[in-house]
Design a protein around this motif. Structure first.
Motif, short mmCIF file in Angstrom:
data_model
loop_
_atom_site.label_atom_id
_atom_site.label_comp_id
_atom_site.label_asym_id
_atom_site.label_seq_id
_atom_site.Cartn_x
_atom_site.Cartn_y
_atom_site.Cartn_z
N GLY A 21 0.82 -1.21 0.00
CA GLY A 21 0.00 0.00 0.00
C GLY A 21 0.85 1.26 0.00
N PHE A 22 1.95 1.23 0.75
CA PHE A 22 2.87 2.37 0.76
C PHE A 22 3.53 2.56 -0.60
N MET A 23 3.80 1.47 -1.32
CA MET A 23 4.36 1.60 -2.67
C MET A 23 3.43 2.42 -3.55
N LEU A 24 2.15 2.07 -3.52
CA LEU A 24 1.18 2.79 -4.35
C LEU A 24 1.04 4.25 -3.92
N ALA A 25 0.95 4.48 -2.61
CA ALA A 25 0.81 5.85 -2.12
C ALA A 25 2.05 6.67 -2.44
N ALA A 26 3.23 6.07 -2.32
CA ALA A 26 4.47 6.79 -2.63
C ALA A 26 4.59 7.08 -4.11
N ILE A 27 4.11 6.18 -4.97
CA ILE A 27 4.09 6.46 -6.41
C ILE A 27 3.19 7.66 -6.68
N GLY A 28 2.03 7.69 -6.04
CA GLY A 28 1.14 8.84 -6.20
C GLY A 28 1.77 10.12 -5.71
N VAL A 169 3.38 1.62 -11.75
CA VAL A 169 4.72 1.90 -12.26
C VAL A 169 4.71 2.07 -13.77
N LEU A 170 3.99 1.18 -14.45
CA LEU A 170 3.92 1.25 -15.92
C LEU A 170 3.23 2.53 -16.37
N VAL A 171 2.13 2.88 -15.73
CA VAL A 171 1.42 4.11 -16.10
C VAL A 171 2.31 5.33 -15.86
N THR A 172 2.99 5.36 -14.73
CA THR A 172 3.88 6.49 -14.43
C THR A 172 5.00 6.59 -15.44
N TRP A 173 5.60 5.46 -15.77
CA TRP A 173 6.70 5.44 -16.75
C TRP A 173 6.23 5.96 -18.10
N MET A 174 5.07 5.51 -18.55
CA MET A 174 4.55 5.96 -19.84
C MET A 174 4.18 7.44 -19.82
N GLN A 207 -4.59 17.53 -13.15
CA GLN A 207 -4.46 16.17 -13.67
C GLN A 207 -3.46 15.36 -12.86
N ALA A 208 -2.34 15.97 -12.50
CA ALA A 208 -1.35 15.28 -11.68
C ALA A 208 -1.91 14.96 -10.30
N LEU A 209 -2.65 15.90 -9.72
CA LEU A 209 -3.25 15.66 -8.41
C LEU A 209 -4.24 14.50 -8.46
N ILE A 210 -5.01 14.43 -9.53
CA ILE A 210 -5.99 13.35 -9.67
C ILE A 210 -5.30 12.00 -9.82
N ILE A 211 -4.33 11.91 -10.72
CA ILE A 211 -3.66 10.64 -10.96
C ILE A 211 -2.94 10.15 -9.71
N GLY A 212 -2.19 11.03 -9.08
CA GLY A 212 -1.49 10.65 -7.85
C GLY A 212 -2.46 10.29 -6.74
N GLY A 213 -3.58 11.02 -6.67
CA GLY A 213 -4.58 10.72 -5.65
C GLY A 213 -5.23 9.36 -5.85
N VAL A 214 -5.44 8.98 -7.10
CA VAL A 214 -6.01 7.65 -7.39
C VAL A 214 -5.06 6.56 -6.91
N PHE A 215 -3.77 6.72 -7.18
CA PHE A 215 -2.80 5.72 -6.70
C PHE A 215 -2.80 5.66 -5.17
N GLY A 216 -2.92 6.83 -4.52
CA GLY A 216 -2.98 6.84 -3.06
C GLY A 216 -4.21 6.13 -2.54
N ALA A 217 -5.35 6.34 -3.20
CA ALA A 217 -6.58 5.66 -2.80
C ALA A 217 -6.46 4.15 -2.96
N LEU A 218 -5.85 3.71 -4.05
CA LEU A 218 -5.64 2.27 -4.25
C LEU A 218 -4.71 1.70 -3.18
N GLY A 219 -3.73 2.50 -2.76
CA GLY A 219 -2.88 2.07 -1.65
C GLY A 219 -3.68 1.88 -0.38
N GLY A 220 -4.63 2.79 -0.12
CA GLY A 220 -5.49 2.63 1.05
C GLY A 220 -6.35 1.39 0.96
#
Length: 325
Positions: A21-28, A169-174, A207-220
């Motif tokens: 979960g921290f991996m996803l939140a940290a990616i966001g 990770v793949l989405v962020t890289w792309m 857009q960045a806030l939304i994408i990062g926030g989605v990853f954080g929510a998935l981490g939760g």
């Protein structure tokens, strides 16, 4: 000291749901801060919205677990928009203060008795696991080697969480290899220069806030999958723990948040095992409980040294990371 037990506990945290979960939140958070330069100190709010949206969708509305995950994503998007409209024009420490307050408002709302029918206030939510566990394709039993031996349910949570990490990770890289990502990095360095080129800086930040926030929510959601949703978990300290993981690995890197989350939880687990036993042996003038809490001080000092001498993190390059002015 029982080094075998200490090392086993430390190794087991490498694949724990909290680490994933921290991996996803940290990616966001890396998208927010590392690439967009948004000093967001409210990631705990996104994680809480993800976890509560998932649990409430199942318990109160009877939705399937996969639909509940979609609801969590929608909840993160709505929160990001509501948070971003009045705050994304703020810079630096002003944005940090507002995002901390927003995350606390979210936590207190979930803890309030006003919404007790859906959130169970301070007692939190549980008993929403049946649908996800029923979708488990693994046969019953325990699998693994040494400290990484889990039941089929434990492996299902970890495999599902790791699949989400791979996707993030793949989405962020792309994204960061695209023209959109290059504009985002330009905003991080000098948003006035990007604005002078005719780019809508506010829209890119949103857009960045939304994408990062989605990853954080998935981490939760991943953290909540094997356990329960408790409002006291989403304190401001949770955001700072995620920041620690991010800075350990490297903010403006693809794999830095993943490595940072592993190192953070491995270090915390190791110190949680070593320090109390050192106190028991008389090597520290503290009780075992106080010695266990000492790990937060040790990690805090390590973070201060890291920021002072290697702010780009373990995987980062100096030219890739500049802190917000």
């Amino acid at each position: 000291m029982d080094w075998g037990q200490i090392l086993n506990n430390t190794a087991s945290f490498i694949l724990s749901p909290e680490t994933i979960g921290f991996m996803l939140a940290a990616i966001g958070l890396s998208i927010h801060f590392g690439y967009a330069g948004l000093l967001n100190f409210g990631m705990a709010g996104f994680m809480a919205i993800g976890a509560y949206s998932y649990a409430i969708s199942i318990l109160s509305f009877g939705l399937p677990w996969y639909v509940a995950m979609m609801v969590s994503i929608v909840g993160a998007v709505v929160f990001a928009v509501l948070l971003g409209i009045p705050t994304l024009r703020l810079r630096g420490d002003y944005l940090a203060i507002v995002t901390i307050a927003a995350a606390e408002i979210v936590r207190l709302l979930f803890q309030s008795q006003i919404f007790d029918e859906w959130t169970n206030s301070a007692d939190g939510l549980g008993g929403y696991h049946a649908g996800f566990r029923a979708a488990n394709p693994l046969p019953a039993g325990s699998y693994g080697i040494g400290p990484w031996t889990y039941t089929e349910t434990g492996w299902w949570v970890r495999i599902f969480g790791l699949l989400l990490v791979v996707l993030a990770v793949l989405v962020t890289w792309m994204l960061m290899r695209s023209p959109w990502g290059r504009v985002l990095k330009g905003i991080r360095e000098d948003e006035d220069a990007v604005r002078s080129l005719g780019k809508n800086v506010f829209l890119y930040k949103m857009q960045a806030l939304i994408i990062g926030g989605v990853f954080g929510a998935l981490g939760g959601v991943v953290i909540a999958l094997p356990a329960a949703v408790i409002p006291q978990y989403y304190l401001p300290s949770l955001t700072f723990f995620v920041w620690t993981a991010l800075l350990l690995g490297g903010a403006a890197t693809i794999f830095g948040p993943v490595l940072g989350a592993v190192l953070y939880w491995a270090l915390m687990a190791f110190l949680a095992g070593v320090l109390p036993q050192m106190a028991t042996e008389g090597w520290l003038p503290l009780t075992p409980t106080n010695a266990g809490n000492l790990r937060f001080i040790v990690v805090g000092v390590a973070l201060m040294l890291l920021v002072a001498f290697r702010p780009q993190g373990i995987l980062g390059k100096k030219k890739e990371m500049t802190f917000v002015k």
